[in-house]
Design a protein around this motif. Structure first.
Motif, mmCIF file in Angstrom:
data_model
loop_
_atom_site.group_PDB
_atom_site.id
_atom_site.type_symbol
_atom_site.label_atom_id
_atom_site.label_comp_id
_atom_site.label_asym_id
_atom_site.label_seq_id
_atom_site.Cartn_x
_atom_site.Cartn_y
_atom_site.Cartn_z
ATOM 1 N N CYS A 73 0.816 -1.222 0.000
ATOM 2 C CA CYS A 73 0.000 0.000 0.000
ATOM 3 C C CYS A 73 0.845 1.265 0.000
ATOM 4 C CB CYS A 73 -0.961 0.008 1.192
ATOM 5 S SG CYS A 73 -0.150 0.106 2.806
ATOM 6 N N CYS A 74 2.168 1.151 0.175
ATOM 7 C CA CYS A 74 3.050 2.320 0.242
ATOM 8 C C CYS A 74 4.091 2.289 -0.874
ATOM 9 C CB CYS A 74 3.781 2.367 1.591
ATOM 10 S SG CYS A 74 2.706 2.627 3.004
ATOM 11 N N HIS A 105 3.800 7.777 -0.689
ATOM 12 C CA HIS A 105 2.392 7.797 -1.079
ATOM 13 C C HIS A 105 1.775 6.460 -0.680
ATOM 14 C CE1 HIS A 105 3.858 11.129 -3.587
ATOM 15 N NE2 HIS A 105 2.616 11.550 -3.575
ATOM 16 N N ASP A 125 -1.966 3.898 -0.565
ATOM 17 C CA ASP A 125 -3.280 3.598 -1.143
ATOM 18 C C ASP A 125 -4.004 2.652 -0.190
ATOM 19 O OD1 ASP A 125 -5.489 2.783 -2.540
ATOM 20 O OD2 ASP A 125 -4.407 2.149 -4.340
ATOM 21 N N LYS A 171 -8.542 3.466 5.701
ATOM 22 C CA LYS A 171 -7.860 4.735 5.433
ATOM 23 C C LYS A 171 -7.009 5.151 6.627
ATOM 24 C CE LYS A 171 -8.777 9.677 4.670
ATOM 25 N NZ LYS A 171 -8.192 10.108 5.957
ATOM 26 N N GLU A 228 -2.857 5.330 6.696
ATOM 27 C CA GLU A 228 -2.116 6.575 6.944
ATOM 28 C C GLU A 228 -1.245 6.455 8.189
ATOM 29 O OE1 GLU A 228 -5.340 9.357 6.990
ATOM 30 O OE2 GLU A 228 -5.718 9.152 9.133
ATOM 31 N N THR A 282 -4.568 12.965 2.270
ATOM 32 C CA THR A 282 -5.039 11.997 1.291
ATOM 33 C C THR A 282 -3.888 11.418 0.473
ATOM 34 O OG1 THR A 282 -7.083 13.280 1.122
ATOM 35 C CG2 THR A 282 -6.683 11.632 -0.576
ATOM 36 N N GLY A 283 -3.580 10.159 0.717
ATOM 37 C CA GLY A 283 -2.626 9.445 -0.126
ATOM 38 C C GLY A 283 -1.159 9.758 0.079
ATOM 39 N N ARG A 284 -0.819 10.592 1.073
ATOM 40 C CA ARG A 284 0.584 10.966 1.253
ATOM 41 C C ARG A 284 0.891 11.091 2.733
ATOM 42 N NH1 ARG A 284 3.051 16.731 -0.578
ATOM 43 N NH2 ARG A 284 5.253 16.369 -0.160
#
Length: 241
Positions: A10-11, A33, A35, A61, A65, A109-111
């Motif tokens: 995911c990274c 980043h 996902d 999510k 993160e 978001t995403g980062r």
């Protein structure tokens, strides 16, 4: 920096590129980043990161993160001084860093990203990543984030920059809190600091509007920096030793 063998799918591989206008000496900043849709059930175990109960109960999510931010923090610490430490979450929800380290973790978001340094070089580091607000939302939130003088300056400025200004003010005040709270151990809020000026080169000047300690008093000014990339704003407040 080469990808760690423990990096989950995911990274993306951790990136050592410095994204802000002014490079801080004696720091390590890493980003990735992520996902959440690629997060697997055993990614925490395989990454050797123990999620706290609040994270275990959360949605994908939040788990992704958290994992991405801690991967950045652990790798940054390892690059800084060879330690293999994952900062835990304190009762105040802030990361718990080793005693000789100042650091900050952020994600949007995403980062995700983390910055660390030895306290002998930097007493406080606060970094915050935000998605740029759209103009309508910025206008709605301005009254909650901006002080009356900041509102006056916003009204006198270009409407084209309203969304950037509100996002920037929110983000640098978050970064200010992250940098100062470990030092003063006192909470403060948006109304307790104001942005005095900023420019398109990414330089910001802030001022405290309340006494936080005998050292950090009402009127103390600090500097910050920021950069905008791919619809996100990254800000950093750094306090020298």
């Amino acid at each position: 920096m080469n990808a760690s063998p423990l990096l989950p799918a995911c990274c993306t591989p951790l990136d050592a590129h410095w994204p802000l206008p002014t490079v801080l000496p004696d720091t390590v900043l890493l980003s990735t980043h992520f996902d959440p849709s690629q997060l697997l059930g055993d990614d925490f175990r395989r990454s050797a990161i123990e999620p706290p109960p609040s994270i275990q109960r959360s949605v994908a999510k939040r788990q992704a993160e958290f994992l991405a931010g801690r991967l950045c923090a652990r790798a940054a610490l390892q690059q800084l001084d060879g330690s293999f430490v994952v900062p835990a979450i304190g009762e105040d929800r802030a990361p718990i860093w080793p005693g000789h380290i100042s650091g900050s973790i952020t994600h949007s978001t995403g980062r995700a990203a983390a910055i660390v340094a030895h306290k002998q070089h930097w007493r406080g580091l606060g970094m915050d990543l935000e998605n740029l607000l759209n103009p309508e939302r910025a206008e709605r939130l301005a009254g909650e984030i901006l002080t009356p003088p900041e509102m006056q300056r916003m009204a006198a400025g270009s409407r084209d920059q309203l969304a950037l200004l509100v996002t920037l003010t929110f983000s640098v005040k978050e970064s200010l809190f992250k940098a100062l709270y470990p030092i003063v151990q006192q909470r403060f809020y948006f109304e307790h600091a104001e942005v005095l000026e900023w420019n398109e080169q990414g330089e910001v000047r802030l001022r405290l509007l309340m006494d936080l300690s005998s050292e950090w008093r009402n009127g103390t000014e600090l500097e910050a920096q920021f950069a905008v990339q791919d619809g996100q704003l990254l800000s950093l407040v750094s306090i020298r030793a």
